[in-house]
Design a protein around this motif. Sequence first.
Motif, PDB file in Angstrom:
ATOM      1  N   LYS A 324       0.828  -1.203   0.000  1.00 49.24           N
ATOM      2  CA  LYS A 324       0.000   0.000   0.000  1.00 49.24           C
ATOM      3  C   LYS A 324       0.865   1.258   0.000  1.00 49.24           C
ATOM      4  O   LYS A 324       0.680   2.156  -0.839  1.00 49.24           O
ATOM      5  CB  LYS A 324      -0.924  -0.005   1.217  1.00 49.24           C
ATOM      6  CG  LYS A 324      -1.865   1.186   1.264  1.00 49.24           C
ATOM      7  CD  LYS A 324      -2.787   1.097   2.470  1.00 49.24           C
ATOM      8  CE  LYS A 324      -3.707   2.311   2.534  1.00 49.24           C
ATOM      9  NZ  LYS A 324      -4.628   2.242   3.698  1.00 49.24           N
ATOM     10  N   ASP A 325       1.838   1.324   0.914  1.00 52.70           N
ATOM     11  CA  ASP A 325       2.722   2.496   0.958  1.00 52.70           C
ATOM     12  C   ASP A 325       3.637   2.546  -0.255  1.00 52.70           C
ATOM     13  O   ASP A 325       3.977   3.635  -0.737  1.00 52.70           O
ATOM     14  CB  ASP A 325       3.554   2.477   2.247  1.00 52.70           C
ATOM     15  CG  ASP A 325       2.719   2.781   3.479  1.00 52.70           C
ATOM     16  OD1 ASP A 325       1.769   3.567   3.361  1.00 52.70           O
ATOM     17  OD2 ASP A 325       3.005   2.224   4.547  1.00 52.70           O
ATOM     18  N   GLY A 326       4.044   1.382  -0.772  1.00 49.45           N
ATOM     19  CA  GLY A 326       4.884   1.351  -1.958  1.00 49.45           C
ATOM     20  C   GLY A 326       4.180   1.936  -3.169  1.00 49.45           C
ATOM     21  O   GLY A 326       4.772   2.708  -3.946  1.00 49.45           O
ATOM     22  N   ILE A 327       2.901   1.592  -3.336  1.00 46.54           N
ATOM     23  CA  ILE A 327       2.138   2.158  -4.458  1.00 46.54           C
ATOM     24  C   ILE A 327       1.900   3.647  -4.249  1.00 46.54           C
ATOM     25  O   ILE A 327       1.964   4.443  -5.198  1.00 46.54           O
ATOM     26  CB  ILE A 327       0.810   1.388  -4.624  1.00 46.54           C
ATOM     27  CG1 ILE A 327       1.093  -0.055  -5.045  1.00 46.54           C
ATOM     28  CG2 ILE A 327      -0.090   2.068  -5.645  1.00 46.54           C
ATOM     29  CD1 ILE A 327      -0.131  -0.923  -5.142  1.00 46.54           C
ATOM     30  N   ASN A 328       1.639   4.048  -3.006  1.00 45.22           N
ATOM     31  CA  ASN A 328       1.515   5.489  -2.721  1.00 45.22           C
ATOM     32  C   ASN A 328       2.764   6.239  -3.158  1.00 45.22           C
ATOM     33  O   ASN A 328       2.684   7.287  -3.808  1.00 45.22           O
ATOM     34  CB  ASN A 328       1.298   5.708  -1.216  1.00 45.22           C
ATOM     35  CG  ASN A 328      -0.122   5.424  -0.781  1.00 45.22           C
ATOM     36  OD1 ASN A 328      -1.057   5.593  -1.552  1.00 45.22           O
ATOM     37  ND2 ASN A 328      -0.297   4.986   0.442  1.00 45.22           N
ATOM     38  N   LEU A 329       3.930   5.704  -2.813  1.00 46.54           N
ATOM     39  CA  LEU A 329       5.194   6.351  -3.174  1.00 46.54           C
ATOM     40  C   LEU A 329       5.416   6.316  -4.682  1.00 46.54           C
ATOM     41  O   LEU A 329       5.909   7.283  -5.269  1.00 46.54           O
ATOM     42  CB  LEU A 329       6.359   5.661  -2.451  1.00 46.54           C
ATOM     43  CG  LEU A 329       6.422   5.865  -0.935  1.00 46.54           C
ATOM     44  CD1 LEU A 329       7.460   4.947  -0.307  1.00 46.54           C
ATOM     45  CD2 LEU A 329       6.757   7.320  -0.617  1.00 46.54           C
ATOM     46  N   GLY A 330       5.075   5.196  -5.322  1.00 47.76           N
ATOM     47  CA  GLY A 330       5.249   5.096  -6.767  1.00 47.76           C
ATOM     48  C   GLY A 330       4.462   6.147  -7.514  1.00 47.76           C
ATOM     49  O   GLY A 330       4.963   6.777  -8.461  1.00 47.76           O
ATOM     50  N   VAL A 331       3.216   6.390  -7.097  1.00 42.68           N
ATOM     51  CA  VAL A 331       2.395   7.408  -7.755  1.00 42.68           C
ATOM     52  C   VAL A 331       2.910   8.810  -7.436  1.00 42.68           C
ATOM     53  O   VAL A 331       3.010   9.672  -8.319  1.00 42.68           O
ATOM     54  CB  VAL A 331       0.923   7.261  -7.308  1.00 42.68           C
ATOM     55  CG1 VAL A 331       0.075   8.393  -7.879  1.00 42.68           C
ATOM     56  CG2 VAL A 331       0.364   5.919  -7.759  1.00 42.68           C
ATOM     57  N   LEU A 332       3.265   9.060  -6.186  1.00 42.28           N
ATOM     58  CA  LEU A 332       3.717  10.389  -5.780  1.00 42.28           C
ATOM     59  C   LEU A 332       5.031  10.789  -6.432  1.00 42.28           C
ATOM     60  O   LEU A 332       5.252  11.959  -6.757  1.00 42.28           O
ATOM     61  CB  LEU A 332       3.893  10.430  -4.257  1.00 42.28           C
ATOM     62  CG  LEU A 332       2.654  10.734  -3.419  1.00 42.28           C
ATOM     63  CD1 LEU A 332       2.942  10.498  -1.954  1.00 42.28           C
ATOM     64  CD2 LEU A 332       2.197  12.169  -3.637  1.00 42.28           C
ATOM     65  N   LEU A 333       5.936   9.828  -6.635  1.00 42.07           N
ATOM     66  CA  LEU A 333       7.286  10.128  -7.118  1.00 42.07           C
ATOM     67  C   LEU A 333       7.490   9.698  -8.567  1.00 42.07           C
ATOM     68  O   LEU A 333       8.604   9.401  -8.981  1.00 42.07           O
ATOM     69  CB  LEU A 333       8.315   9.433  -6.219  1.00 42.07           C
ATOM     70  CG  LEU A 333       8.230   9.784  -4.734  1.00 42.07           C
ATOM     71  CD1 LEU A 333       9.183   8.928  -3.917  1.00 42.07           C
ATOM     72  CD2 LEU A 333       8.541  11.262  -4.510  1.00 42.07           C
TER      73      LEU A 333
END
Length: 605
Positions: A324-333
């Motif tokens: 969940k946090d990995g996908i959040n970071l992938g979209v944000l960055l």
Amino acid sequence: MAIDLLLNTLIFLAAAVLIVPIFKRLGLGEVLGYLAAGVVIGPSALALVADTEAVLQFSQVGIVFLLFVIGLELKPSRLRVMRKAVFGFGSLQVAITTATLSLAAWWLGLPPAAALVVGFSLGLCSTPLVLQLLGERKELQTRHGRNAFALLLFQDLAAIPVLAIIPMLAADALLADGFMPLLEGVLIAVGAFLGLIIGGRYLLRPLFHYAAATRSREVFAGTVLLVVIGAALLMELAGLSMALGAFIAGVLLADSKYRHNIEADIEPFRGLLLGLFFMAVGMTADIRLIGEMPLVVLGLTLGLVLLKALAVLIAARVHGTGWKDGINLGVLLSQGGEFGFVLLSAAATAALLDQSLVSLLILAISLSMATTPLLFQLHVHGLRRLFTRRRPKRAYDTLPDDAPQIIIAGFGRFGQIMGRALQGLKIPYTVLDINADQVEVVRRYGNKVYYGDASRIDLLKSAGADRARVLVVAVSDPEASMRIVGQVRRQFPHLKLYARARNRHHAHLLMRAGITHIVRELLPASLELTRDALIGLGIPREQAQHTIDTFRPHDEQALLRQLEVFGNEKKQIQTIHEAAQELEALYEADEDIATRVEEIPRWQR
């Protein structure tokens, strides 16, 4: 000259005022609105502003103020805690992203040195864009928000030596000049860095103490600007990042007692200049290339976004971050960043890259920055909900078959205080709370709390409502509170009901439902603080307490009178005005109170 400056200022303000609210109303965020406003007034559209490069350079000051404010929020102790995320996770993400993009650039035909520069430049993300998006959704303190900040901080630090090395990568540059220019630059940078830290540690606080002693808000604000711009300029002259200098100055002041004043004074400048920066990014994007080579531009942008998102996700998973946090970071960055403009321009100056390729890459970075707010909105309303829905709905807990004296519905801050007192008295009680996360947290501290909806008759029976003596409605939501009260009054009339009222309106609803034992949650604390404030003005403690004791019954009577006209707004307002006049007359008629108030110096009143 002055007319041109005023005209440009008017154009920027008009574009922001007209376009940004439209994007906010559409739910696309301020950042995309500023980017679109920059495109509209830039050379690719209306060409209302001529020197876009000068605007972009000036607008970098917005990033300087942003990093200064971020530094103010980061105490040195917190930075030490974050060092693993910054240098561990940050270096891992930069290595994976740079390797992925460099291999892609080499596969497309660039020489190894040029491909490495392009890969690193495109691998950097936009610090102001990401932090703005996180700030808008109040997610800076979430796990993915903290990880994103750690990655951005490491990227900003890593860009500094790369910027110094780029000229050395040019053909024959190293052979012609040797290592001395590079060594000299490194020594100057290290000296400036240490000078800022040491000087700031011993000079900043006395400087702000001097500014605060003048009691002039203008002098204090000028001191803030002096420190921010001075630190940024020192790093710039040493060949480092202006933003890094401002960030260090902010960290040095994070433990200062003036931190909140400094932050309040700097906030207006930060917001305006950040908006100007995003508009400048939109202006510098050569939109005409989309018409000339649409497939190339769109393919390059799409490839950049997908490769970066994938590389960041891989780095997050390798680091041990959840999906969940990995996908959040992938979209944000997934976007390029403002430092990419600087590094690519430096590579063009050093003849490592053609200017036409640099223009194409800068356009791709700008477009990727424009896609991030859209992708983040889609992610928030799409993938995040899928993750949430996958969590199985938790069944209500099975309650023990015992006979508690008291049932407490809701175990937040209000209910927990009551529970601690009952536990100390060894009075058995049962707690029902509808918030599953809250239940888990409270259980870890050894409390007996059960997950369940206290408005359900079957759960109340399981909790022993037919045998208990008292039910305390301590939930904060007025609607949920009234549902519980309604069910209990019908099904368990023998129970004594004690209720927490969120405000006067909630109290009136409870009173109309027949509840007589009501505590308005803010009233006791407000009266206690009022008493202490009166003591601080010089009124003796017993007189201050007498004032509060006079207020309380008057307020209760006013509450009852307002209940009689419940639902009639006009009469409610009239009753409030009458109560205020009665209270003034009551205090004036009390000689002890009136005398003590008159003794307070007029300037304090």
